[in-house]
Design a protein around this motif. Structure first.
Motif, PDB file in Angstrom:
ATOM      1  N   MET A 435      19.749 -29.259  24.518  1.00 42.02           N
ATOM      2  CA  MET A 435      19.597 -27.948  25.134  1.00 42.02           C
ATOM      3  C   MET A 435      20.768 -27.589  26.045  1.00 42.02           C
ATOM      4  SD  MET A 435      15.529 -28.317  25.900  1.00 42.02           S
ATOM      5  CE  MET A 435      15.769 -30.021  26.462  1.00 42.02           C
ATOM      6  N   SER A 436      21.965 -27.987  25.611  1.00 42.54           N
ATOM      7  CA  SER A 436      23.143 -27.655  26.409  1.00 42.54           C
ATOM      8  C   SER A 436      23.630 -26.246  26.116  1.00 42.54           C
ATOM      9  CB  SER A 436      24.271 -28.651  26.132  1.00 42.54           C
ATOM     10  OG  SER A 436      24.719 -28.521  24.788  1.00 42.54           O
ATOM     11  N   GLY A 437      23.267 -25.718  24.930  1.00 40.42           N
ATOM     12  CA  GLY A 437      23.614 -24.342  24.614  1.00 40.42           C
ATOM     13  C   GLY A 437      25.023 -24.153  24.120  1.00 40.42           C
ATOM     14  N   SER A 438      25.894 -25.119  24.334  1.00 41.36           N
ATOM     15  CA  SER A 438      27.280 -24.964  23.936  1.00 41.36           C
ATOM     16  C   SER A 438      27.495 -25.545  22.555  1.00 41.36           C
ATOM     17  CB  SER A 438      28.199 -25.662  24.935  1.00 41.36           C
ATOM     18  OG  SER A 438      29.531 -25.635  24.454  1.00 41.36           O
ATOM     19  N   LEU A 439      28.183 -24.794  21.707  1.00 40.40           N
ATOM     20  CA  LEU A 439      28.521 -25.301  20.381  1.00 40.40           C
ATOM     21  C   LEU A 439      29.875 -25.984  20.383  1.00 40.40           C
ATOM     22  CD1 LEU A 439      27.328 -22.295  18.190  1.00 40.40           C
ATOM     23  CD2 LEU A 439      26.058 -24.328  18.908  1.00 40.40           C
ATOM     24  N   MET A 440      30.546 -25.995  21.528  1.00 36.86           N
ATOM     25  CA  MET A 440      31.856 -26.627  21.602  1.00 36.86           C
ATOM     26  C   MET A 440      31.686 -28.133  21.618  1.00 36.86           C
ATOM     27  SD  MET A 440      34.866 -26.173  24.442  1.00 36.86           S
ATOM     28  CE  MET A 440      33.912 -26.911  25.751  1.00 36.86           C
ATOM     29  N   ASN A 441      32.428 -28.835  20.772  1.00 30.76           N
ATOM     30  CA  ASN A 441      32.455 -30.296  20.821  1.00 30.76           C
ATOM     31  C   ASN A 441      33.860 -30.764  20.535  1.00 30.76           C
ATOM     32  OD1 ASN A 441      32.803 -30.335  17.955  1.00 30.76           O
ATOM     33  ND2 ASN A 441      30.589 -30.091  17.724  1.00 30.76           N
ATOM     34  N   ALA A 456      22.649 -19.675  28.735  1.00 28.33           N
ATOM     35  CA  ALA A 456      22.174 -18.993  29.952  1.00 28.33           C
ATOM     36  C   ALA A 456      20.729 -19.328  30.269  1.00 28.33           C
ATOM     37  CB  ALA A 456      22.334 -17.482  29.784  1.00 28.33           C
ATOM     38  N   ILE A 457      19.921 -19.605  29.235  1.00 29.94           N
ATOM     39  CA  ILE A 457      18.514 -19.929  29.474  1.00 29.94           C
ATOM     40  C   ILE A 457      18.388 -21.188  30.315  1.00 29.94           C
ATOM     41  CG2 ILE A 457      16.373 -20.669  28.359  1.00 29.94           C
ATOM     42  CD1 ILE A 457      17.100 -18.813  26.027  1.00 29.94           C
ATOM     43  N   HIS A 458      19.156 -22.229  29.954  1.00 34.93           N
ATOM     44  CA  HIS A 458      19.113 -23.493  30.698  1.00 34.93           C
ATOM     45  C   HIS A 458      20.328 -23.560  31.622  1.00 34.93           C
ATOM     46  CE1 HIS A 458      15.714 -24.883  28.414  1.00 34.93           C
ATOM     47  NE2 HIS A 458      16.354 -24.729  27.273  1.00 34.93           N
ATOM     48  N   GLU A 459      20.163 -22.934  32.781  1.00 36.50           N
ATOM     49  CA  GLU A 459      21.277 -22.911  33.738  1.00 36.50           C
ATOM     50  C   GLU A 459      21.576 -24.309  34.259  1.00 36.50           C
ATOM     51  OE1 GLU A 459      20.792 -18.472  35.623  1.00 36.50           O
ATOM     52  OE2 GLU A 459      19.588 -20.099  36.471  1.00 36.50           O
ATOM     53  N   ASN A 460      20.540 -25.096  34.434  1.00 30.42           N
ATOM     54  CA  ASN A 460      20.688 -26.481  34.860  1.00 30.42           C
ATOM     55  C   ASN A 460      20.054 -27.387  33.808  1.00 30.42           C
ATOM     56  OD1 ASN A 460      20.188 -24.826  37.678  1.00 30.42           O
ATOM     57  ND2 ASN A 460      21.808 -26.362  37.817  1.00 30.42           N
ATOM     58  N   MET A 461      20.298 -28.685  33.951  1.00 25.74           N
ATOM     59  CA  MET A 461      19.720 -29.603  32.989  1.00 25.74           C
ATOM     60  C   MET A 461      18.202 -29.437  32.962  1.00 25.74           C
ATOM     61  SD  MET A 461      19.780 -33.776  32.727  1.00 25.74           S
ATOM     62  CE  MET A 461      21.553 -33.914  32.510  1.00 25.74           C
ATOM     63  N   PRO A 462      17.613 -29.221  31.791  1.00 24.43           N
ATOM     64  CA  PRO A 462      16.160 -29.045  31.712  1.00 24.43           C
ATOM     65  C   PRO A 462      15.423 -30.281  32.215  1.00 24.43           C
ATOM     66  CG  PRO A 462      17.219 -28.354  29.670  1.00 24.43           C
ATOM     67  CD  PRO A 462      18.261 -29.052  30.487  1.00 24.43           C
TER      68      PRO A 462
END
Length: 628
Positions: A435-441, A456-462
């Motif tokens: 749930m990091s939201g980033s597709l960058m790897n 944006a949904i998970h502003e901090n670590m869930p």
């Protein structure tokens, strides 16, 4: 219940695959001639005047009475790797070693195949001081059996079977009392290998050897409910009870199972565990529920971690009790991962003189301010080198089980399992949604980043872990999927099927079961609330360790720190920091109210720094009172 293993379970988890690859590279890096040196020396097949350049040191030197033990572990680990992956290079190396061992056995007279002289065992009978020759020789027998079992090498079985003839003749020359005296000198897993060979060959001699290696001086007190373990060398007894477990599976005799259950009750249930899952200090069992005085420099020997995981796996298979799988989870993260194949969890700007990697630490010290003591690749070879290569060759084991038309998911690592359920092949793919939201790897440039609402949904670590299971099947098929609810969840776990809530449960330490007709692509999502928990010692409720989910945290520092807290919720004293790096969540922690603060990391991320696992906790007013 059947354990699914071998090529039916494939590991996809990046960190686990790294460890598997490092283990495989280490097995291949070790020169075959050096692995065989002590065997060739004993068989008169080495004619040099000096020890060869680059020969293995530590316990593998030709002046050590345990010389040669590591090769048996090597064979077992290489065979398990091959069983999972079909690795042709490992197979070729195994076959070369087996051929040379067969030649050594011929030159030793056709039966003896060990790297030490036969007289070592005669010395035991005479009461002469000698360092565990049967423990040593068991490793070779174990390795030969595993090479036969996992690689299909018939010559390995022939060597083991002929070697067993020597033991059958030798052990037959003693009275029961005399041989009980011999069994008091560490025998390793001899009982287990005789059970293995009985199952494989059906030969009567192995029934005889099982009877002779029945260590009643240990087993009978356990059956009577006594405690013969406190202050006893732990890894002498664990392999013996693993032998009882195997004897039960082969013979079906209930007494063997009764011994295993009594042992677990004495060693674990009544004794308790450290927060890591380990239970030893100075290689011996600690007193029952009294651990505070044993937090020192030699806690949690790696061998005991690996062997107790094996015992827990046996008990889970025969009971289905998820408590055993939970025990395994703690020991995997805080033992197997924490004590071998370390790689630095980097913190930019943290300059230090330490290496970025570490191979193996024999112990996991629990005394504040101590460090892990890392071994070398070729100059150590103490016992834990052997269990290290086996543990890291068997990551795909203990994850999944099958019982009829039920599949059990016991451990949560990205992986894939294939099973035959009523004649229909079913594949289940497990992956953690971070749930990091980033597709960058790492495969993308810094200039390309997909737009994803999750960012944006998970502003901090869930505050929960999410694991997805996708079913792959060629036709709709009914079966039951069971997922383990860990005991470290902080609130209700939720289970979704195809995005629809199936149910919630606060009952940790059990399986959540879903029975339905499954279609290709069906997905189960398991939501596990995670956070910090304070885990006190059994003999001091004001002294404890912190766990984040299943993982123990360690504070970095040269000296012991006392934590002063303001409220009853001790766990609230620890918070996360530095939680994000590019497309990933990170695991750095610190104290909230201490001056100066204490930096904490997962124990598996600790390398060469001094650290503290157990903290004394006091009320803040005590600190103010002391200062005034």
């Amino acid at each position: 219940m059947i354990e699914l293993k071998g090529n039916s379970v494939l590991v996809r988890d990046g960190e686990v695959k790294r460890r598997e690859a490092a283990n495989r590279a280490y097995l291949m890096k070790l020169d075959s001639d050096h692995l065989l040196f002590n065997y060739k020396l004993e068989a008169g097949r080495y004619s040099g005047r000096d020890i060869p350049e680059g020969a293995h040191g530590g316990w593998e030197t030709p002046v050590c009475q345990l010389r040669g033990h590591f090769l048996g572990h090597w064979l077992s680990a290489a065979a398990m790797h091959h069983f999972e992956t079909g690795d042709p290079e490992l197979k070729a190396k195994i076959e070369v070693i087996i051929e040379e061992l067969a030649e050594c056995q011929k030159d030793n007279g056709g039966r003896w195949a060990g790297p030490i002289p036969e007289k070592y065992l005669h010395w035991i009978a005479k009461g002469k001081e000698i360092w565990a020759p049967q423990y040593n020789l068991h490793k070779l027998l174990m390795g030969l059996v595993d090479v036969y079992r996992y690689v299909g090498n018939a010559k390995a079985l022939e060597i083991a079977d002929s070697f067993a003839d020597w033991f059958a003749d030798w052990s037959g020359g003693f009275s029961r009392e005399q041989f009980d005296d011999i069994l008091d000198v560490e025998t390793g897993g001899m009982l287990e290998v005789w059970a293995d060979l009985l199952q494989i060959t059906g030969k009567e001699k192995y029934k005889t050897l099982l009877d002779r290696y029945d260590r009643s001086r240990l087993f009978q007190p356990l059956l009577e409910g006594k405690d013969p373990l406190t202050n006893m060398h732990a890894n002498t007894t664990i392999p013996e009870v693993l032998g009882c477990a195997r004897a039960y599976e082969v013979t079906g005799e209930e007494r063997w199972m009764d011994i295993v259950k009594a042992y677990w009750n004495c060693a674990v249930t009544e004794r308790g565990c450290l927060a890591t899952g380990g239970q030893t200090a100075g290689e011996v069992w600690m007193p029952k529920m009294k651990m505070k005085a044993r937090l020192g420099d030699k806690n949690q020997e790696h061998c005991t971690v690996y062997n107790m995981i094996r015992l827990a796996e046996f008990l889970f298979r025969h009971s289905g009790d998820p408590a055993y799988a939970q025990y395994i989870e703690y020991n995997l993260y805080n033992g197997i991962m924490a004590q071998a194949y370390y790689r630095e969890y980097r913190l930019n700007g943290n300059k230090h003189p330490y290496p970025e990697t570490g191979l193996l630490t024999y112990f996991l010290p629990m005394k504040a301010g101590l460090r892990k003591d890392w071994s070398t690749e070729k100059d150590s070879f103490f016992c834990c080198h052997g269990t290290m290569v086996q543990a890291n060759a068997s990551w795909n084991r203990g994850m999944y089980y099958q019982d009829g038309d039920g599949i059990y998911a016991c451990q949560y690592f990205d992986s894939e399992v294939t099973a035959d359920i009523g004649g229909v092949p079913v594949r289940i793919q497990q992956s953690q949604d971070r749930m990091s939201g980033s597709l960058m790897n790492s495969s993308n440039t810094a200039g390309y980043q997909g737009i994803n609402e999750i960012t944006a949904i998970h502003e901090n670590m869930p505050p929960y872990r999410k694991h997805d299971f996708v079913v792959r099947t060629t036709e709709p098929h009914a079966f039951t999927f069971h997922c383990r609810i860990p005991d470290w969840i902080l609130s209700e776990a939720s289970v979704y099927v195809n995005g629809v809530l199936h149910g919630k449960t606060a009952d940790s330490g059990r399986f959540y079961s879903i029975r339905r007709v499954w279609n290709d692509g069906d997905k189960v999502s398991l939501i596990l609330p995670i956070g910090i928990r304070f885990v006190p010692l059994p003999d001091d409720e004001h002294m404890g360790a912190f766990r984040f989910g299943p993982e123990v945290l360690a504070g970095i520092g040269e000296e012991e720190r006392i934590l002063y807290v303001d409220n009853e919720d001790v766990a609230s004293e620890i918070e996360m920091e530095n939680e994000r790096e590019w497309g990933s969540w990170r695991f750095f922690f610190k104290t909230v109210n201490q001056d100066p603060s204490v930096q904490l990391r997962r124990i598996r991320d600790i390398g060469y720094e001094p650290y503290q696992i157990y903290f004394k906790v006091k009320k803040s007013e005590q600190r103010r009172s002391n200062r005034s």
